[in-house]
Design a protein around this motif. Structure first.
Motif, PDB file in Angstrom:
ATOM      1  N   LEU A  92       1.188  -1.318   0.301  1.00 55.05           N
ATOM      2  CA  LEU A  92       0.269  -0.044   0.202  1.00 55.05           C
ATOM      3  C   LEU A  92       1.460   1.166  -0.100  1.00 55.05           C
ATOM      4  O   LEU A  92       0.803   2.477  -0.301  1.00 55.05           O
ATOM      5  N   ILE A  95       0.685   3.551  -3.186  1.00 57.06           N
ATOM      6  CA  ILE A  95      -0.494   4.643  -2.896  1.00 57.06           C
ATOM      7  C   ILE A  95      -0.718   5.371  -2.416  1.00 57.06           C
ATOM      8  O   ILE A  95      -1.032   6.218  -1.862  1.00 57.06           O
ATOM      9  N   LEU A  96      -0.318   5.227  -0.862  1.00 59.50           N
ATOM     10  CA  LEU A  96       0.221   6.216   0.369  1.00 59.50           C
ATOM     11  C   LEU A  96       0.765   7.740  -0.374  1.00 59.50           C
ATOM     12  O   LEU A  96       0.185   8.461   0.200  1.00 59.50           O
ATOM     13  N   GLU A  98       1.238   8.567  -2.889  1.00 60.57           N
ATOM     14  CA  GLU A  98       0.018   9.136  -4.106  1.00 60.57           C
ATOM     15  C   GLU A  98      -0.866   9.926  -3.584  1.00 60.57           C
ATOM     16  O   GLU A  98      -0.274  11.236  -3.446  1.00 60.57           O
ATOM     17  N   LEU A  99      -1.013  10.038  -2.377  1.00 62.51           N
ATOM     18  CA  LEU A  99      -2.001  10.090  -1.811  1.00 62.51           C
ATOM     19  C   LEU A  99      -1.162  11.453  -1.061  1.00 62.51           C
ATOM     20  O   LEU A  99      -2.106  12.668  -0.821  1.00 62.51           O
ATOM     21  N   CYS A 100      -0.055  11.273  -0.294  1.00 62.34           N
ATOM     22  CA  CYS A 100      -0.075  12.442   0.506  1.00 62.34           C
ATOM     23  C   CYS A 100       1.143  13.506  -0.900  1.00 62.34           C
ATOM     24  O   CYS A 100       0.507  14.561  -0.492  1.00 62.34           O
ATOM     25  N   TRP A 102      -0.627  14.133  -3.802  1.00 69.34           N
ATOM     26  CA  TRP A 102      -1.827  14.842  -4.284  1.00 69.34           C
ATOM     27  C   TRP A 102      -2.081  15.755  -2.713  1.00 69.34           C
ATOM     28  O   TRP A 102      -3.074  16.741  -2.960  1.00 69.34           O
ATOM     29  N   GLY A 103      -2.331  15.922  -1.931  1.00 70.06           N
ATOM     30  CA  GLY A 103      -3.183  16.393  -0.390  1.00 70.06           C
ATOM     31  C   GLY A 103      -2.003  17.509  -0.744  1.00 70.06           C
ATOM     32  O   GLY A 103      -2.190  18.548  -0.666  1.00 70.06           O
ATOM     33  N   SER A 104      -0.838  17.239  -0.687  1.00 74.77           N
ATOM     34  CA  SER A 104       0.485  18.625  -0.518  1.00 74.77           C
ATOM     35  C   SER A 104       0.049  19.267  -1.906  1.00 74.77           C
ATOM     36  O   SER A 104       0.360  20.091  -1.986  1.00 74.77           O
ATOM     37  N   CYS A 115       4.978  15.714   3.477  1.00 74.27           N
ATOM     38  CA  CYS A 115       5.138  14.025   3.086  1.00 74.27           C
ATOM     39  C   CYS A 115       6.501  13.418   3.834  1.00 74.27           C
ATOM     40  O   CYS A 115       6.614  12.452   4.501  1.00 74.27           O
TER      41      CYS A 115
ATOM     42  N   PRO B  13      -1.089  15.210   4.877  1.00 74.35           N
ATOM     43  CA  PRO B  13      -1.146  15.084   3.244  1.00 74.35           C
ATOM     44  C   PRO B  13      -2.612  14.308   2.481  1.00 74.35           C
ATOM     45  O   PRO B  13      -3.459  14.734   2.445  1.00 74.35           O
ATOM     46  N   ILE B  14      -2.357  13.470   3.631  1.00 68.90           N
ATOM     47  CA  ILE B  14      -3.235  12.398   3.243  1.00 68.90           C
ATOM     48  C   ILE B  14      -4.366  12.247   3.479  1.00 68.90           C
ATOM     49  O   ILE B  14      -5.209  11.966   3.241  1.00 68.90           O
ATOM     50  N   ALA B  16      -6.287  15.246   4.355  1.00 71.50           N
ATOM     51  CA  ALA B  16      -6.501  16.021   3.549  1.00 71.50           C
ATOM     52  C   ALA B  16      -7.230  14.828   1.559  1.00 71.50           C
ATOM     53  O   ALA B  16      -8.087  15.527   1.822  1.00 71.50           O
ATOM     54  N   THR B  17      -6.165  14.462   1.410  1.00 76.08           N
ATOM     55  CA  THR B  17      -6.702  13.870   0.383  1.00 76.08           C
ATOM     56  C   THR B  17      -7.703  12.935   1.043  1.00 76.08           C
ATOM     57  O   THR B  17      -8.814  13.030  -0.154  1.00 76.08           O
ATOM     58  N   ILE B  95      -4.566   8.051  -9.544  1.00 73.83           N
ATOM     59  CA  ILE B  95      -4.806   7.375  -8.433  1.00 73.83           C
ATOM     60  C   ILE B  95      -5.679   6.246  -7.871  1.00 73.83           C
ATOM     61  O   ILE B  95      -5.368   5.727  -6.813  1.00 73.83           O
ATOM     62  N   GLU B  98      -5.118   3.294  -8.841  1.00 72.07           N
ATOM     63  CA  GLU B  98      -4.092   2.086  -8.288  1.00 72.07           C
ATOM     64  C   GLU B  98      -5.183   2.081  -6.599  1.00 72.07           C
ATOM     65  O   GLU B  98      -5.523   0.583  -6.847  1.00 72.07           O
ATOM     66  N   LEU B  99      -6.267   2.975  -6.280  1.00 72.42           N
ATOM     67  CA  LEU B  99      -6.879   1.958  -5.448  1.00 72.42           C
ATOM     68  C   LEU B  99      -7.593   1.502  -6.189  1.00 72.42           C
ATOM     69  O   LEU B  99      -7.901   0.049  -5.169  1.00 72.42           O
ATOM     70  N   TRP B 102      -5.384  -2.089  -6.649  1.00 77.43           N
ATOM     71  CA  TRP B 102      -5.218  -2.571  -4.812  1.00 77.43           C
ATOM     72  C   TRP B 102      -6.322  -3.475  -4.425  1.00 77.43           C
ATOM     73  O   TRP B 102      -6.531  -4.763  -4.265  1.00 77.43           O
TER      74      TRP B 102
END
Lengths: 117, 117
Positions: A92, A95-96, A98-100, A102-104, A115, B13-14, B16-17, B95, B98-99, B102
């Motif tokens: 994972l 994926i995390l 990328e989530l990080c 994107w949020g930043s 991140c 950031p995670i 937030a996303t 993203i 990928e989710l 997975w």
DNA sequence: CCGTATCCCTAAGGATACTG
DNA sequence: CAGTATCCTTAGGGATACGG
């Protein structure tokens, strides 16, 4: 015409993934464990002092049940319990990440930390 | 020693996303709109007949507020409203892909549908 | 140190009816 | 068709206290 009941737990794969990482602290816990094994109290320190023991225990148990986290108990007093990611849990991380990212990128102004350091 | 209040809306950031895509139907709505513009009723049909109007409206409004979705109203009777992704919304597609992957890979047995057809 | 056991509260989500 | 407006239920999360 009645809508039939669901045969499966999830309709869409995205649902399933988000259910697994979707707890309030779960993604952070996984993300924190990516550096390696940590004890219970170390997770508290690293993730967020605001987390309560009850919540951390609960989410760790769920992560364990979903096969993302391994739990190792040392038979000693006082107790020592170590947590680490399984292969499934490690899968994972990208994926995390990328989530990080994107949020930043898109919500940076509302976020306290970045991140990586 | 007291824990100070949060200065930011999110710590990580995670968070937030996940807050942005974390509604029950949001990821599916975004994912459905990736093929192009859809009307309200088309989203209902494509995403899931189980969704209620109230919920879809609510989540679409939030997606709009977060700048992921554009809403175009045609001044006619009966009404016609079209939804489409913004650039920001489109940036989430990889993203969500990928989710989805997975989930298929690791939770396939509990899931009704697959990622693509 | 690493947890349970309780109790509590709020927000997320849903059912249903109505409308421009 | 594309929504509001109400009302209601539940699950997620939290505070606190106690225990091996």
């Amino acid at each position: 015409m009645k809508i039939p009941p669901k045969k499966y737990k999830y309709s869409w794969p995205i649902e399933a993934t988000l259910d697994v990482i979707g707890g309030k602290w779960k993604p952070l816990v996984i993300y924190t464990l990516k550096e390696g094994t940590l004890r219970f109290s170390q997770i508290v320190d690293k993730v967020e002092p605001r987390i309560t023991q009850r919540m951390l225990t609960k989410e760790l148990r769920e992560l364990e049940k979903d096969g993302l986290v391994k739990r190792k108990v040392y038979a000693q007093v006082p107790p020592k319990v170590e947590y680490s990611l399984t292969k499934k849990g490690e899968s994972l991380i990208p994926i995390l990440d990328e989530l990080c990212d994107w949020g930043s990128e898109h919500m940076g102004d509302d976020i306290e930390f970045t991140c990586e350091e």
